[in-house]
Design a protein around this motif. Structure first.
Motif, short mmCIF file in Angstrom:
data_model
loop_
_atom_site.label_atom_id
_atom_site.label_comp_id
_atom_site.label_asym_id
_atom_site.label_seq_id
_atom_site.Cartn_x
_atom_site.Cartn_y
_atom_site.Cartn_z
N VAL A 1 18.95 12.75 -27.22
CA VAL A 1 17.90 13.64 -27.72
C VAL A 1 17.23 13.06 -28.96
CG1 VAL A 1 17.48 15.92 -28.75
CG2 VAL A 1 18.94 15.71 -26.74
N ARG A 2 18.01 12.46 -29.84
CA ARG A 2 17.45 11.82 -31.04
C ARG A 2 16.41 10.77 -30.67
NH1 ARG A 2 21.66 8.02 -33.31
NH2 ARG A 2 21.01 7.04 -31.35
N ASP A 3 16.73 9.92 -29.72
CA ASP A 3 15.82 8.83 -29.35
C ASP A 3 14.56 9.36 -28.67
OD1 ASP A 3 17.75 7.20 -30.41
OD2 ASP A 3 18.55 6.54 -28.48
N LEU A 4 14.71 10.38 -27.83
CA LEU A 4 13.54 10.97 -27.19
C LEU A 4 12.66 11.68 -28.22
CD1 LEU A 4 15.18 12.38 -23.94
CD2 LEU A 4 13.79 10.31 -24.17
N ALA A 5 13.29 12.37 -29.17
CA ALA A 5 12.53 13.05 -30.23
C ALA A 5 11.75 12.06 -31.07
CB ALA A 5 13.48 13.86 -31.11
N THR A 6 12.33 10.90 -31.30
CA THR A 6 11.63 9.85 -32.04
C THR A 6 10.36 9.43 -31.31
OG1 THR A 6 13.72 9.05 -33.00
CG2 THR A 6 11.85 7.53 -33.03
N GLY A 7 10.49 9.29 -29.99
CA GLY A 7 9.32 8.94 -29.18
C GLY A 7 8.24 10.00 -29.24
N GLY B 1 24.18 19.51 -35.85
CA GLY B 1 22.95 18.80 -35.48
C GLY B 1 22.25 18.17 -36.66
N VAL B 2 22.16 18.94 -37.75
CA VAL B 2 21.50 18.44 -38.97
C VAL B 2 22.26 17.23 -39.52
CG1 VAL B 2 20.91 18.98 -41.36
CG2 VAL B 2 20.48 20.67 -39.55
N SER B 3 23.59 17.33 -39.55
CA SER B 3 24.41 16.25 -40.09
C SER B 3 24.33 14.99 -39.25
CB SER B 3 25.88 16.71 -40.19
OG SER B 3 26.01 17.79 -41.08
N PHE B 4 24.18 15.16 -37.95
CA PHE B 4 24.08 14.01 -37.05
C PHE B 4 22.89 13.14 -37.43
CE2 PHE B 4 22.38 11.97 -33.23
CZ PHE B 4 23.46 11.19 -32.85
N ILE B 5 21.74 13.77 -37.69
CA ILE B 5 20.56 12.99 -38.06
C ILE B 5 20.69 12.47 -39.48
CG2 ILE B 5 18.06 13.11 -38.47
CD1 ILE B 5 18.96 12.95 -35.53
N GLY B 6 21.35 13.22 -40.35
CA GLY B 6 21.57 12.76 -41.72
C GLY B 6 22.35 11.47 -41.77
N SER B 7 23.20 11.26 -40.75
CA SER B 7 24.03 10.06 -40.73
C SER B 7 23.53 9.01 -39.73
CB SER B 7 25.47 10.43 -40.37
OG SER B 7 25.54 11.00 -39.08
N SER B 8 22.37 9.28 -39.11
CA SER B 8 21.84 8.38 -38.09
C SER B 8 20.78 7.45 -38.64
CB SER B 8 21.21 9.18 -36.92
OG SER B 8 22.17 9.85 -36.17
N PHE C 1 11.73 15.06 -36.47
CA PHE C 1 10.31 15.33 -36.77
C PHE C 1 10.07 15.38 -38.27
CE2 PHE C 1 9.06 17.67 -32.56
CZ PHE C 1 9.32 16.50 -31.86
N LYS C 2 11.00 15.97 -39.01
CA LYS C 2 10.86 16.04 -40.47
C LYS C 2 10.82 14.64 -41.06
CE LYS C 2 13.21 20.52 -41.00
NZ LYS C 2 14.46 21.19 -41.45
N LYS C 3 11.69 13.77 -40.56
CA LYS C 3 11.73 12.40 -41.09
C LYS C 3 10.43 11.64 -40.80
CE LYS C 3 16.75 11.65 -41.25
NZ LYS C 3 16.83 11.20 -42.65
N ASN D 1 22.15 24.71 -29.35
CA ASN D 1 22.33 25.17 -30.73
C ASN D 1 22.27 24.00 -31.72
OD1 ASN D 1 22.80 27.62 -29.52
ND2 ASN D 1 24.95 27.76 -30.11
N SER D 2 22.65 22.81 -31.26
CA SER D 2 22.66 21.62 -32.11
C SER D 2 21.52 20.66 -31.81
CB SER D 2 24.00 20.87 -31.95
OG SER D 2 25.09 21.69 -32.29
N THR D 3 21.08 20.59 -30.55
CA THR D 3 20.05 19.61 -30.21
C THR D 3 18.67 20.00 -30.75
OG1 THR D 3 19.83 20.63 -28.02
CG2 THR D 3 21.22 18.66 -28.18
N VAL D 4 18.39 21.31 -30.84
CA VAL D 4 17.11 21.73 -31.43
C VAL D 4 17.02 21.30 -32.90
CG1 VAL D 4 15.68 23.72 -32.07
CG2 VAL D 4 16.67 23.57 -29.78
N PRO D 5 18.07 21.53 -33.71
CA PRO D 5 18.05 21.00 -35.08
C PRO D 5 17.91 19.48 -35.14
CG PRO D 5 19.71 22.71 -34.93
CD PRO D 5 19.22 22.45 -33.53
N ILE D 6 18.47 18.77 -34.17
CA ILE D 6 18.32 17.31 -34.13
C ILE D 6 16.84 16.95 -33.98
CG2 ILE D 6 18.66 15.29 -32.63
CD1 ILE D 6 21.53 16.23 -32.19
N VAL D 7 16.15 17.58 -33.04
CA VAL D 7 14.72 17.31 -32.85
C VAL D 7 13.95 17.63 -34.12
CG1 VAL D 7 12.66 17.90 -31.55
CG2 VAL D 7 14.85 17.68 -30.36
N ALA D 8 14.27 18.77 -34.73
CA ALA D 8 13.56 19.18 -35.96
C ALA D 8 13.76 18.16 -37.07
CB ALA D 8 14.06 20.56 -36.40
N GLU D 9 14.99 17.69 -37.24
CA GLU D 9 15.27 16.73 -38.32
C GLU D 9 14.57 15.40 -38.08
OE1 GLU D 9 16.97 17.41 -41.26
OE2 GLU D 9 16.72 19.43 -40.45
#
Length: 334
Positions: free
Chosen positions: A99-105, A325-332, A133-135, A123-131
């Motif tokens: 999901v992270r890689d697709l969201a980046t695209g 989800g938020v922490s996953f992107i924080g550490s990615s 996008f924020k970056k 519950n976690s993948t939506v925050p991943i997409v949001a984070e």
């Protein structure tokens, strides 16, 4: 011209979802993307006598960028399905990176698209997409949705079964709030358009709640390791996508439960948080949709003591899922 894109279009959810979207008269162009088989899926669908033009892409030759170019709505069912004994936490370890890689695209190529996330755990993948996008500086909370429609579909179907008339299932409306896994799924049966029979026994009520919350397990077990809820999820995803498109086209009063960032409607969020008694960044509630996405987030309204207990059980679990989800992107590394 409306272009819809399915990311993960060759999978168990992706193929029937693409089929349903191909038959949607609101869609003019359908782009399909996956790591395998999408040209074949696209060729197959292109023979169906509906106006939408279909094209399939693979990772080589900037396939993700090509499919996302000029996309208006992107639906993401990509990821591995749940198998017997597998929790949504197990799913997270695999699906989070996808999901992270697709969201980046999406952030780089189609930042204005409406994004509908099906990939579990929602519950976690939506925050991943949001984070993500924020970056990239493109986050618009009004345009990001977690698809919880399957919980609503199940609740409507199961209540119709209780009432002894499956023909009611299309007219029965049961608000389902919270999140999209286990105890975070909270059916507000007291607000059902078709009330349960008077004197409905407590043990039957508890069993009905559990069946709605863990309906996915029922399917995983029945398929005996051969898959999860793919067909019903595809139906639910197509139903929600259609509501978003209808609202974008200008239809008024389109509402549906969906898991969204509460930043999409600060006023509605304030009322909802007071009811919850806790700060949350994301929650599934009845959302009014419009041309820009989220118009308003509805409060829970009048709920029973039993439903209040369900909410109290859901909120801490939901908070943990969001932070995961938020922490996953924080550490990615993006």
């Amino acid at each position: 011209m409306v272009k819809a894109v399915v990311l993960g279009a060759a999978g168990g959810i992706g193929q029937p979802l693409a089929l349903l979207l191909k038959t949607n008269p609101l869609i003019d162009e359908l782009g399909l993307y996956d790591i395998v088989n999408t040209p074949g899926v696209a060729a197959d669908l292109s023979h169906i006598a509906t106006p939408a033009k279909v094209e399939g892409f693979l990772p080589p030759n900037d396939g993700l960028k090509q499919v996302l170019t000029n996309a208006d709505i992107v639906v993401i069912p990509a990821g591995v399905p749940r198998k017997p004994g597998m929790t949504r936490d197990d799913l997270f370890k695999i699906n989070a990176g996808i999901v992270r890689d697709l969201a980046t695209g999406i952030a780089q190529t189609a930042p204005k698209a409406f994004v509908l996330v099906i990939s579990n755990p929602v519950n976690s993948t939506v925050p991943i997409v949001a984070e993500v996008f924020k970056k990239h500086g493109v986050f618009d909370p009004k345009r990001l949705f977690g698809v919880t429609t399957l919980d609503v579909v199940r609740a409507s179907t199961f209540v119709s079964e209780v009432l002894g008339d499956l023909s009611l299932s299309k007219s029965v409306t049961v608000p389902v709030v919270g999140g999209h896994s286990g105890v975070t799924i909270v059916p507000l049966l007291s607000q059902s358009s078709h009330p349960l029979p008077s004197g409905f026994a407590q043990d039957k009520y508890d069993a009905l709640i559990k069946r709605i919350q863990f309906g996915g397990d029922e399917v995983v077990k029945a398929k005996d390791g051969a898959g999860s809820a793919t067909l019903s999820m595809a139906y639910a995803g197509a139903e929600f996508a259609s509501k978003v498109l209808r609202a974008v086209k200008g239809e008024k009063g389109v509402k549906a439960p969906t898991y969204v960032s509460l930043a999409a409607d600060p006023k509605g969020a304030e009322a909802l948080k007071k009811e919850l008694g806790q700060e949350l960044e994301y929650f599934s509630s009845i959302v009014e949709l419009g041309p820009e996405g989220v118009v308003a987030i509805s409060p829970l309204g009048s709920i029973t003591e039993q439903e209040q207990t369900l909410i109290k059980a859901a909120v801490p679990e939901l908070s943990t899922n969001i932070q995961t989800g938020v922490s996953f992107i924080g550490s990615s590394k993006l």
